[in-house]
Design a protein around this motif. Structure first.
Motif, PDB file in Angstrom:
ATOM      1  N   UNK A   1       0.834  -1.206   0.000  1.00  0.00           N
ATOM      2  CA  UNK A   1       0.000   0.000   0.000  1.00  0.00           C
ATOM      3  C   UNK A   1       0.864   1.249   0.000  1.00  0.00           C
ATOM      4  N   UNK A   2       1.973   1.168   0.739  1.00  0.00           N
ATOM      5  CA  UNK A   2       2.886   2.313   0.811  1.00  0.00           C
ATOM      6  C   UNK A   2       3.457   2.599  -0.572  1.00  0.00           C
TER       7      UNK A   2
ATOM      8  N   UNK B   1       2.086   1.961  -3.387  1.00  0.00           N
ATOM      9  CA  UNK B   1       1.018   2.543  -4.204  1.00  0.00           C
ATOM     10  C   UNK B   1       0.753   3.989  -3.782  1.00  0.00           C
ATOM     11  N   UNK B   2       0.712   4.229  -2.468  1.00  0.00           N
ATOM     12  CA  UNK B   2       0.412   5.569  -1.948  1.00  0.00           C
ATOM     13  C   UNK B   2       1.474   6.568  -2.386  1.00  0.00           C
TER      14      UNK B   2
ATOM     15  N   UNK C   1       3.477   6.108  -4.883  1.00  0.00           N
ATOM     16  CA  UNK C   1       3.764   5.908  -6.307  1.00  0.00           C
ATOM     17  C   UNK C   1       5.258   5.709  -6.551  1.00  0.00           C
TER      18      UNK C   1
END
Ligand SMILES: C[S@@+](CC[C@H](N)C(=O)[O-])C[C@H]1O[C@@H](n2cnc3c(N)ncnc32)[C@H](O)[C@@H]1O
Lengths: 136, 136
Positions: A65-66, A68-69, A71
């Motif tokens: 998630x990190x 993705x967050x 990028x």
């Protein structure tokens, strides 16, 4: 139906009594591949090992998630956690409860003296132990 | 230094004694925005609410990884879990331990009769309770 009597030890359980098997990945994996493995194997915690099967980091869905967050790139190395808190198979199980709480984490890889990964201890696994009436 | 005596109840703890505050998101959020919130607020479980603040789903870093693994769209609706297992504030805490185990999940939103989200109970939170010597 018939029911077998459950074995119950009165001694303090050890890490090896509460650990579960775990899949590992290597540094060559991408974030995308790690995400696939997390979903397919239903393991939320993937210890990362080097070419000698020694623990070098850990990746969870949180780290995915990190990535993705933020990028960030699809490389595993920048997002994996390198300072992995671990336990040994003969440590007492209550050490795991204290380490999970102290470091606010949800799982601990179990390693031997050569840093080879033997399994994993999760808060979930410890909760199960407790719900069976065993006090760690 | 001085230390205050810790309050300790001998009665069975209730959900409201062990729940923690939680942030919620709405269906308008994208997967990317949910990932950002998970990382920024350090909440792994984001209850999803409708325009009347009623619980309609839950999103975790697991679901974000699933979105990445499957390269699905950036919409929240297809990846959130809709059948949310919940507890009420006056339920006994040991119900949470049993539900987490039974459904292999790591947190339970606490909701009132109108499905408004009051907080969250995690395996971690329950482990802390146990490590303080309280038997749920
Ligand atoms: C089945 S668990 C598997 C991974 C890991 N065991 C864990 O607990 O994070 C992950 C899934 O559980 C879902 N989930 C989490 N809490 C939930 C709850 N209280 N009720 C229903 N589903 C939930 C998430 O949306 C996610 O899809």
């Amino acid at each position: 139906g018939s029911s077998k009597p459950m074995k119950q030890t009165l001694e303090m359980p050890l890490i090896k009594d509460v650990m579960a098997p775990v899949a590992t990945i290597t540094l060559g994996f991408s974030v995308h591949e790690a995400a696939k493995k997390i979903i397919q194997d239903k393991f939320n915690h993937l210890p990362v090992v080097d070419e000698n099967s020694r623990l070098v980091g850990i990746v969870t869905s949180w780290d995915v998630s990190k990535a993705l967050a933020l990028s960030k790139s699809d490389k595993l190395a920048p997002i994996m956690t390198r300072n992995v808190i671990t336990v040994a198979p003969d440590d007492p199980a209550d050490l795991a409860v204290r380490l999970l709480e102290k470091h606010n984490i949800s799982a601990l890889p179990v390693i031997d003296k050569d840093k080879k990964v033997l399994g994993i201890v999760t808060g979930e696994g410890l909760s199960k132990l407790i719900s069976r009436g065993v006090q760690p």
